[in-house]
Structures are given as structure tokens and as C-alpha cells.
Write an enzyme that holds these catalytic residues in place. Structure first.
Site, PDB file in Angstrom:
ATOM      1  N   HIS A  57     -30.601  71.279 -26.620  1.00 19.79           N
ATOM      2  CA  HIS A  57     -31.082  70.795 -25.321  1.00 19.79           C
ATOM      3  C   HIS A  57     -30.277  69.542 -24.993  1.00 19.79           C
ATOM      4  O   HIS A  57     -30.547  68.466 -25.537  1.00 19.79           O
ATOM      5  CB  HIS A  57     -32.591  70.521 -25.419  1.00 19.79           C
TER       6      HIS A  57
ATOM      7  N   MET B 212     -39.470  70.808 -18.112  1.00 19.50           N
ATOM      8  CA  MET B 212     -39.831  69.580 -18.829  1.00 19.50           C
ATOM      9  C   MET B 212     -41.236  69.149 -18.393  1.00 19.50           C
ATOM     10  O   MET B 212     -41.474  68.897 -17.211  1.00 19.50           O
ATOM     11  CB  MET B 212     -38.844  68.453 -18.500  1.00 19.50           C
TER      12      MET B 212
ATOM     13  N   ASP C 186     -32.714  68.174 -29.709  1.00 14.24           N
ATOM     14  CA  ASP C 186     -32.666  67.314 -28.529  1.00 14.24           C
ATOM     15  C   ASP C 186     -31.503  66.346 -28.621  1.00 14.24           C
ATOM     16  O   ASP C 186     -31.507  65.436 -29.449  1.00 14.24           O
ATOM     17  CB  ASP C 186     -33.980  66.541 -28.399  1.00 14.24           C
TER      18      ASP C 186
ATOM     19  N   ASP D 155     -41.331  72.097 -22.597  1.00 11.32           N
ATOM     20  CA  ASP D 155     -40.955  71.077 -23.575  1.00 11.32           C
ATOM     21  C   ASP D 155     -41.580  69.737 -23.193  1.00 11.32           C
ATOM     22  O   ASP D 155     -41.298  69.195 -22.123  1.00 11.32           O
ATOM     23  CB  ASP D 155     -39.417  70.985 -23.562  1.00 11.32           C
TER      24      ASP D 155
ATOM     25  N   MET E  45     -29.398  66.555 -23.088  1.00 11.69           N
ATOM     26  CA  MET E  45     -29.816  65.547 -22.104  1.00 11.69           C
ATOM     27  C   MET E  45     -28.682  64.535 -22.048  1.00 11.69           C
ATOM     28  O   MET E  45     -28.806  63.388 -22.493  1.00 11.69           O
ATOM     29  CB  MET E  45     -31.141  64.908 -22.553  1.00 11.69           C
TER      30      MET E  45
ATOM     31  N   HIS F  39     -35.144  73.663 -32.023  1.00 10.53           N
ATOM     32  CA  HIS F  39     -34.809  72.967 -30.772  1.00 10.53           C
ATOM     33  C   HIS F  39     -34.219  71.607 -31.121  1.00 10.53           C
ATOM     34  O   HIS F  39     -34.871  70.791 -31.771  1.00 10.53           O
ATOM     35  CB  HIS F  39     -36.086  72.823 -29.943  1.00 10.53           C
TER      36      HIS F  39
ATOM     37  N   MET G 222     -29.356  63.458 -26.917  1.00 13.40           N
ATOM     38  CA  MET G 222     -29.478  62.412 -25.889  1.00 13.40           C
ATOM     39  C   MET G 222     -28.337  61.420 -26.025  1.00 13.40           C
ATOM     40  O   MET G 222     -28.008  61.009 -27.142  1.00 13.40           O
ATOM     41  CB  MET G 222     -30.801  61.664 -26.069  1.00 13.40           C
TER      42      MET G 222
ATOM     43  N   SER H 163     -39.224  71.058 -32.243  1.00 13.34           N
ATOM     44  CA  SER H 163     -38.211  70.072 -31.866  1.00 13.34           C
ATOM     45  C   SER H 163     -37.939  69.149 -33.045  1.00 13.34           C
ATOM     46  O   SER H 163     -38.819  68.410 -33.504  1.00 13.34           O
ATOM     47  CB  SER H 163     -38.697  69.253 -30.675  1.00 13.34           C
TER      48      SER H 163
HETATM   49  C1  DX5 Z   1     -38.044  65.042 -24.824  1.00 15.79           C
HETATM   50  C2  DX5 Z   1     -37.589  66.186 -25.709  1.00 15.79           C
HETATM   51  C3  DX5 Z   1     -38.682  66.980 -26.339  1.00 15.79           C
HETATM   52  C4  DX5 Z   1     -39.583  66.231 -27.241  1.00 15.79           C
HETATM   53  C5  DX5 Z   1     -40.807  67.045 -27.525  1.00 15.79           C
HETATM   54  O1  DX5 Z   1     -36.932  64.506 -24.198  1.00 15.79           O
HETATM   55  O2  DX5 Z   1     -36.807  67.089 -24.948  1.00 15.79           O
HETATM   56  O3  DX5 Z   1     -38.157  68.096 -27.036  1.00 15.79           O
HETATM   57  O4  DX5 Z   1     -38.967  65.849 -28.408  1.00 15.79           O
HETATM   58  O5  DX5 Z   1     -41.610  66.297 -28.354  1.00 15.79           O
HETATM   59  P1  DX5 Z   1     -43.195  66.377 -28.345  1.00 15.79           P
HETATM   60  O6  DX5 Z   1     -43.533  67.808 -28.644  1.00 15.79           O
HETATM   61  O7  DX5 Z   1     -43.555  65.432 -29.425  1.00 15.79           O
HETATM   62  O8  DX5 Z   1     -43.636  65.974 -26.985  1.00 15.79           O
HETATM   63 ZN    ZN Z   2     -36.091  69.185 -25.694  1.00 14.40          ZN
END
Ligand code: DX5
Ligand code: ZN
Length: 226
Positions: A74, A145, A43, A183, A76, A41, A45, A16
Site C-alpha cells: 500500500h 481508507m 504500509d 483499511d 502512501m 498488507h 509511507m 497490516s
Molecule cells: C494507515 C494504514 C493502515 C493501518 C491499519 O495509514 O494504511 O494499514 O496500519 O492499522 P489499524 O488496523 O491498526 O487501524
Molecule cells: Zn494500509
């Protein structure tokens, strides 16, 4: 690279980017790929669906020419339908969205496929497996998740493995291929546990980009090779 091109029995690693050094993104992505990661990956947001703001399609666009990894966005975000095209144009190969968002679930899946990408569906820890089950035969990946989405570096929630087991059972029962991704809080200490439950795609941020012994060691340990 497309999700369907990977051997079905291969456990895929998806670092990630959230845990990378944002001042050296190109370098860090190249190092992750050199360490053997198959998937990047990303993320995304929006500060609305989750209480944090991270990155948008511009980051994918800049990194795309520098990497052959599968780009897994991903989302969100509250309205994925509005942004699918820009992520596809920026070079995403796969898009995962959340069942909790208000957009029409079938319409989001169809739109992702119409752009030529594979689709993933995800759910927050408080959302039951039954919410996604009716959609599993229409997606290529199910993302469980194992932390509350929004931030990296949180503690793994083992109870979420019940959803992994339920998805594995669903796949065996229906005979439908489904990648199961997890994740949040994944690292060497729980990688074997999640693989044994049926996960075949591990997302790891902190444990990958910030591993004390480097990314190659992280990759070996996550795969259970040493
Ligand atoms: C959380 C993200 C994850 C996160 C994982 O909202 O979707 O991908 O960054 O990070 P670690 O592996 O540090 O928990
Ligand atoms: Zn993620």
C-alpha cells in the site's frame, strides 16, 4: 499467489505489518500465515504524502522467502511511478497507490500491470468516490481508507462505507469483478458491518497482530466464524 487465484466469494484477511513487532518480523509474519491470513498488507509511507515514515522494499525483500502470502504493498507515497519496479523486484504481488498523488493515474496502473502485478487504487477519506470511479474498470482492487492514512491504531470512520456501497453497486451494474478492501480501525466489532456493506478484503493491523487472544482468534472474529 495472485489476487485472481482466490475464490471470488472468499473474504480475504490482510494483516497490516505496521502493527507487528518489528524486532520479530519473520516470526510474526509466519504466525499471521499460520492463523490463516491470505494477504500481508505492507504500509509504505514516505513522510511526504503522509506525515509518517514506515518501511520500504527492503522489508518485503527480507520477508519474501519466509512467506507464501500474497504481498500487498500500500504505497502512501508521492511518486509511486519511481518505485514500482523496486517493489516488484522485492516480491510484491499487488500494489495499491493513491489517486491523490500527482503521477499520471493511467501510467501508474499500466506500469503495475506491465510488471505482472495486480493493481489497486485508493483514496483518502476526504476524496469523493467520483474521483476513482472512472478508473475502477482498470484495476483489480479498490481500497477504501476508513482512517486518515499515516498511522495505525486510529478510530474507524463509518461514513466511508458509502464508498464501499458505491463500488459494490458499480461492480454489479457493470458486471466487472472488483475486490473491495477496507483499511483503518477494522476489528471484530465492525467486521460484520463492513462485510455486509460489500468489503471482501479486510486490512487489520492492531486488531490482528495485537489481539489479546492471539492471531487465530483475530482471524476467526474478523471472518465472523465465531
Ligand atoms: C494507515 C494504514 C493502515 C493501518 C491499519 O495509514 O494504511 O494499514 O496500519 O492499522 P489499524 O488496523 O491498526 O487501524
Ligand atoms: Zn494500509
Amino acid at each position: 499467489m495472485k489476487l485472481k487465484d482466490f475464490p471470488k466469494d472468499r473474504v480475504l484477511l490482510a494483516p497490516s505489518l505496521l502493527a507487528a513487532d518489528f524486532a520479530r518480523l519473520g516470526e510474526q509474519v509466519a504466525a499471521a500465515e499460520a492463523a490463516g491470513a491470505e494477504i500481508l498488507h505492507l504500509d509504505v509511507m514516505d513522510g511526504h504524502f503522509v506525515p509518517n515514515i514506515s518501511m520500504g522494499s527492503l522489508v518485503l525483500d527480507s520477508l519474501r522467502p519466509r512467506s507464501g502470502m500474497l504481498f500487498d504493498a500500500h504505497l502512501m507515497i508521492t511518486h509511486p511511478l519511481l518505485y514500482l519496479e523496486s517493489f516488484a523486484k522485492a516480491g510484491a504481488d499487488h500494489i495499491t497507490f493513491h489517486i491523490e498523488c500527482p503521477d499520471d493515474t493511467g501510467a501508474v496502473i499500466d506500469a503495475i500491470h506491465a510488471l505482472g502485478l495486480s493493481a489497486g487504487i485508493s483514496l483518502k477519506p476526504s476524496t469523493p468516490f467520483s474521483a476513482v470511479e472512472p478508473w475502477l474498470d482498470r484495476v483489480e482492487m479498490f481500497l477504501v481508507m476508513s482512517v486518515e492514512p499515516g498511522f495505525g491504531g486510529q478510530k474507524f470512520m463509518p461514513a466511508q462505507l458509502d464508498k464501499v456501497r458505491a463500488a459494490k453497486e458499480w461492480s454489479l451494474r457493470t458486471g466487472k469483478a472488483l475486490r473491495i478492501q477496507i483499511d483503518g480501525g477494522i476489528g471484530p466489532s465492525n467486521a460484520a458491518l463492513v462485510r455486509d456493506a460489500g468489503v471482501d478484503c479486510l486490512v487489520a493491523g492492531t486488531a490482528f497482530f495485537r489481539h489479546a487472544d492471539g492471531m487465530e482468534a483475530a482471524a476467526f472474529q474478523l471472518r465472523g466464524e465465531s
